[in-house]
Motif scaffolding. Sequence first.
Motif, PDB file in Angstrom:
ATOM      1  N   ALA A 124       0.794  -1.113  -0.016  1.00  0.00           N
ATOM      2  CA  ALA A 124      -0.013   0.036  -0.150  1.00  0.00           C
ATOM      3  C   ALA A 124       0.857   1.135  -0.075  1.00  0.00           C
ATOM      4  CB  ALA A 124      -0.942   0.099   1.032  1.00  0.00           C
ATOM      5  N   GLU A 125       1.793   1.272   0.880  1.00  0.00           N
ATOM      6  CA  GLU A 125       2.769   2.445   0.855  1.00  0.00           C
ATOM      7  C   GLU A 125       3.374   2.612  -0.466  1.00  0.00           C
ATOM      8  OE1 GLU A 125       5.434   1.413   3.995  1.00  0.00           O
ATOM      9  OE2 GLU A 125       3.955   1.574   5.589  1.00  0.00           O
ATOM     10  N   GLU A 126       3.906   1.720  -0.969  1.00  0.00           N
ATOM     11  CA  GLU A 126       4.695   1.825  -2.410  1.00  0.00           C
ATOM     12  C   GLU A 126       3.748   2.342  -3.570  1.00  0.00           C
ATOM     13  OE1 GLU A 126       7.754   1.447  -3.286  1.00  0.00           O
ATOM     14  OE2 GLU A 126       8.303   1.106  -1.219  1.00  0.00           O
ATOM     15  N   SER A 127       2.253   1.888  -3.339  1.00  0.00           N
ATOM     16  CA  SER A 127       1.227   2.147  -4.175  1.00  0.00           C
ATOM     17  C   SER A 127       0.911   3.749  -4.079  1.00  0.00           C
ATOM     18  CB  SER A 127       0.091   1.369  -3.959  1.00  0.00           C
ATOM     19  OG  SER A 127       0.278   0.076  -4.395  1.00  0.00           O
ATOM     20  N   VAL A 128       0.967   4.242  -2.903  1.00  0.00           N
ATOM     21  CA  VAL A 128       0.558   5.587  -2.595  1.00  0.00           C
ATOM     22  C   VAL A 128       1.597   6.383  -3.046  1.00  0.00           C
ATOM     23  CG1 VAL A 128       0.209   7.227  -0.686  1.00  0.00           C
ATOM     24  CG2 VAL A 128      -1.228   4.965  -0.682  1.00  0.00           C
ATOM     25  N   ARG A 129       2.862   5.965  -2.776  1.00  0.00           N
ATOM     26  CA  ARG A 129       4.124   6.681  -3.169  1.00  0.00           C
ATOM     27  C   ARG A 129       4.047   6.942  -4.720  1.00  0.00           C
ATOM     28  NH1 ARG A 129       8.349   3.932  -0.586  1.00  0.00           N
ATOM     29  NH2 ARG A 129       7.614   4.827   1.114  1.00  0.00           N
ATOM     30  N   MET A 130       3.818   5.640  -5.495  1.00  0.00           N
ATOM     31  CA  MET A 130       3.710   5.923  -7.017  1.00  0.00           C
ATOM     32  C   MET A 130       2.535   6.896  -7.453  1.00  0.00           C
ATOM     33  SD  MET A 130       1.948   4.742  -9.651  1.00  0.00           S
ATOM     34  CE  MET A 130       0.964   3.467  -9.133  1.00  0.00           C
ATOM     35  N   ALA A 131       1.427   6.754  -6.870  1.00  0.00           N
ATOM     36  CA  ALA A 131       0.202   7.761  -7.180  1.00  0.00           C
ATOM     37  C   ALA A 131       0.781   9.020  -6.848  1.00  0.00           C
ATOM     38  CB  ALA A 131      -0.909   7.275  -6.428  1.00  0.00           C
ATOM     39  N   GLY A 405       3.702 -16.856  -6.997  1.00  0.00           N
ATOM     40  CA  GLY A 405       3.279 -15.527  -6.593  1.00  0.00           C
ATOM     41  C   GLY A 405       1.994 -14.884  -7.041  1.00  0.00           C
ATOM     42  N   ASN A 406       1.138 -15.339  -7.304  1.00  0.00           N
ATOM     43  CA  ASN A 406      -0.165 -14.933  -7.686  1.00  0.00           C
ATOM     44  C   ASN A 406      -0.878 -13.974  -6.908  1.00  0.00           C
ATOM     45  OD1 ASN A 406      -0.910 -17.342  -6.307  1.00  0.00           O
ATOM     46  ND2 ASN A 406      -2.952 -16.774  -7.032  1.00  0.00           N
ATOM     47  N   ASN A 407      -0.855 -14.581  -5.528  1.00  0.00           N
ATOM     48  CA  ASN A 407      -1.558 -13.570  -4.488  1.00  0.00           C
ATOM     49  C   ASN A 407      -1.030 -12.226  -4.431  1.00  0.00           C
ATOM     50  OD1 ASN A 407      -3.833 -15.606  -4.173  1.00  0.00           O
ATOM     51  ND2 ASN A 407      -2.362 -16.551  -2.639  1.00  0.00           N
ATOM     52  N   LEU A 408       0.341 -12.551  -4.321  1.00  0.00           N
ATOM     53  CA  LEU A 408       1.035 -11.025  -4.219  1.00  0.00           C
ATOM     54  C   LEU A 408       0.736  -9.966  -5.304  1.00  0.00           C
ATOM     55  CD1 LEU A 408       2.885  -9.194  -2.465  1.00  0.00           C
ATOM     56  CD2 LEU A 408       5.038 -10.286  -3.761  1.00  0.00           C
ATOM     57  N   GLY A 409       0.854 -10.605  -6.362  1.00  0.00           N
ATOM     58  CA  GLY A 409       0.596  -9.951  -7.654  1.00  0.00           C
ATOM     59  C   GLY A 409      -0.665  -9.480  -7.949  1.00  0.00           C
ATOM     60  N   LEU A 410      -1.662  -9.970  -7.523  1.00  0.00           N
ATOM     61  CA  LEU A 410      -3.162  -9.532  -7.561  1.00  0.00           C
ATOM     62  C   LEU A 410      -3.221  -8.520  -6.301  1.00  0.00           C
ATOM     63  CD1 LEU A 410      -4.976 -13.007  -8.070  1.00  0.00           C
ATOM     64  CD2 LEU A 410      -4.704 -10.917  -9.571  1.00  0.00           C
ATOM     65  N   MET A 411      -2.665  -8.560  -5.308  1.00  0.00           N
ATOM     66  CA  MET A 411      -2.871  -7.600  -4.236  1.00  0.00           C
ATOM     67  C   MET A 411      -2.277  -6.499  -4.873  1.00  0.00           C
ATOM     68  SD  MET A 411      -1.806  -7.534  -0.237  1.00  0.00           S
ATOM     69  CE  MET A 411      -0.209  -7.912  -0.305  1.00  0.00           C
ATOM     70  N   GLU A 412      -1.069  -6.320  -5.267  1.00  0.00           N
ATOM     71  CA  GLU A 412      -0.334  -5.288  -5.822  1.00  0.00           C
ATOM     72  C   GLU A 412      -1.034  -4.606  -6.701  1.00  0.00           C
ATOM     73  OE1 GLU A 412       4.126  -4.238  -7.628  1.00  0.00           O
ATOM     74  OE2 GLU A 412       3.607  -6.328  -7.049  1.00  0.00           O
ATOM     75  N   ALA A 413      -1.613  -5.055  -7.917  1.00  0.00           N
ATOM     76  CA  ALA A 413      -2.432  -4.525  -8.888  1.00  0.00           C
ATOM     77  C   ALA A 413      -3.659  -4.011  -8.400  1.00  0.00           C
ATOM     78  CB  ALA A 413      -2.831  -5.853  -9.959  1.00  0.00           C
ATOM     79  N   VAL A 414      -4.442  -4.483  -7.538  1.00  0.00           N
ATOM     80  CA  VAL A 414      -5.708  -3.904  -6.900  1.00  0.00           C
ATOM     81  C   VAL A 414      -5.341  -2.875  -6.306  1.00  0.00           C
ATOM     82  CG1 VAL A 414      -7.513  -4.124  -5.402  1.00  0.00           C
ATOM     83  CG2 VAL A 414      -6.882  -6.418  -7.048  1.00  0.00           C
ATOM     84  N   PHE A 415      -4.308  -2.599  -5.295  1.00  0.00           N
ATOM     85  CA  PHE A 415      -4.041  -1.654  -4.548  1.00  0.00           C
ATOM     86  C   PHE A 415      -3.418  -0.448  -5.393  1.00  0.00           C
ATOM     87  CE2 PHE A 415      -2.902  -3.692  -0.255  1.00  0.00           C
ATOM     88  CZ  PHE A 415      -4.050  -4.039  -0.356  1.00  0.00           C
ATOM     89  N   VAL A 416      -2.696  -0.800  -6.388  1.00  0.00           N
ATOM     90  CA  VAL A 416      -2.183   0.543  -7.342  1.00  0.00           C
ATOM     91  C   VAL A 416      -3.330   1.062  -8.096  1.00  0.00           C
ATOM     92  CG1 VAL A 416      -0.909   0.772  -9.394  1.00  0.00           C
ATOM     93  CG2 VAL A 416       0.137  -0.543  -7.461  1.00  0.00           C
ATOM     94  N   LEU A 417      -4.227   0.333  -8.540  1.00  0.00           N
ATOM     95  CA  LEU A 417      -5.352   0.670  -9.401  1.00  0.00           C
ATOM     96  C   LEU A 417      -6.371   1.664  -8.521  1.00  0.00           C
ATOM     97  CD1 LEU A 417      -6.019  -2.166 -11.606  1.00  0.00           C
ATOM     98  CD2 LEU A 417      -5.060  -0.093 -12.238  1.00  0.00           C
ATOM     99  N   ALA A 418      -6.425   0.964  -7.271  1.00  0.00           N
ATOM    100  CA  ALA A 418      -7.471   1.978  -6.414  1.00  0.00           C
ATOM    101  C   ALA A 418      -6.855   3.209  -6.090  1.00  0.00           C
ATOM    102  CB  ALA A 418      -7.514   0.997  -5.080  1.00  0.00           C
ATOM    103  N   CYS A 419      -5.583   3.194  -5.696  1.00  0.00           N
ATOM    104  CA  CYS A 419      -4.957   4.359  -5.398  1.00  0.00           C
ATOM    105  C   CYS A 419      -4.725   5.357  -6.569  1.00  0.00           C
ATOM    106  CB  CYS A 419      -3.532   4.249  -4.733  1.00  0.00           C
ATOM    107  SG  CYS A 419      -3.237   3.189  -3.114  1.00  0.00           S
ATOM    108  N   VAL A 420      -4.585   5.115  -7.606  1.00  0.00           N
ATOM    109  CA  VAL A 420      -4.243   5.906  -8.761  1.00  0.00           C
ATOM    110  C   VAL A 420      -5.652   6.231  -9.155  1.00  0.00           C
ATOM    111  CG1 VAL A 420      -3.630   6.103 -11.333  1.00  0.00           C
ATOM    112  CG2 VAL A 420      -2.500   4.807  -9.628  1.00  0.00           C
TER     113      VAL A 420
END
Length: 455
Positions: A124-131, A405-420
């Motif tokens: 989540a922190e990395e996603s917010v930082r990227m946004a 790594g499917n669960n990590l990848g899916l969580m990452e994608a969902v968090f990034v898209l929600a934050c952006v």
Amino acid sequence: MTAVADPARVRPPGPSPWTAPVLLGRMARNRLDVMRAVAARHGDAVRLPLGPKTLWFFNHPDHAKHVLAENPGNYHKGIGLVHARRTLGDGLLTSEGELWTKQRKVIQPVFQARRIARQADAVAEESVRMAARLQRAVGAGPVDIRHEMTELTLGVLGRTLLDADLGEFGGIGAAFEAVQDQAIFEMMSLGAVPPWVPLPRQRRFRRARVELQEIVDRLVAHRRAQPGGIAGRDDVVSRLIESTSRETDPRVARQRMRDELVTLLLAGHETTASTLTWTFYLLDRHHEVWERMHAEAVEVLGDRNPTYEDLHRLRYTAMVVDEVMRLYPPVWLLPRIAQGDDVVGGWHVPAGADVVLCPYTLHRHPEFWPDPDRFDPDRFDPDRRADRPRYAYIPFGAGPRFCVGNNLGLMEAVFVLACVTRQLRLSLQPGYPVTPEPMLTLRVRGGLPMHVHEA
């Protein structure tokens, strides 16, 4: 009991061998169109002659189930991935048998659900930082969204799996680009060009291999130098140090470390970066989907960071990710080599046959996906997908080699898209040419320039 082929179905239909030169030329230009065309013309089982190789191409959920899950021991990694061994070595993607089992046992605990849940805050922190980085680009020139997604996914990979800051390695992106170029070249040339030929691509690849080895050595040295060493740590680097320390030959240990870490670094960031890049491209074309994602992110998150518990609340966003991976799967081809005679869908498969499954065509099979080329996240509404065969959708593969790594990848994608999407909208630079073929191989050639706007 061994399955027996129908005597009338010993040889699948397919193009004449005389068409091989034409097919090879078309494959070089757009292999995806060729795979779709032969499936449409010849059916779900096709014998595809390609010069020195003949492929047994299977394109039905039952076929995928048999090859990947019911009889996986008979199907080792095949064309393309065999040649990729020159690029990736014997990492988790390319190894077989006892070595693969040992590698999987070392890596698997890092991807357990409880550990991944504990990494949600870092993602989540990395996603917010990227946004926030994208926010600063509002009103400025275009940003290369592919580059941004690669930087993001490398950052997440470093924090969640390696306990390291990959930002310290400035050349890692260029090194992986050279490695990916070589992997594509090896697959398309079927390994016909010796690695010692001094082509510019091969020289870049050799330099990249040296650089990646140096990065691996630095990661290992940094971990060993920390107080307490690897004691009590459960990250990938520590686990690999412990595992390879059992090797009697230090050169073998170093090679294993390189192969496994380079494979993890590549697979751990590339697939998610590709999926996110495609998502932003599609959202620019489907504003109604962006509106629904924006509304969901605002309602679920407000102005706070996402948490692990939000994953099931961001339901529509997850459906969007599923639909993107249906249209543009992270891995478009699953090649195998039959170790012994077998029967797939009633067709005889001889030992040594090159068998391929193609998620790209399977995910667009009209029998299971009405209007298959249309972008429609509602396909993945639980009420609509109940009757769909399990193996009609295999973005992460299936069976024992299902992506770890499917669960990590899916969580990452969902968090990034929600934050952006909560605060921004991205639009492709007008006039920029986009074709699916290069993006589906391993990366977006030349990047993907997008303008950033306030939501």
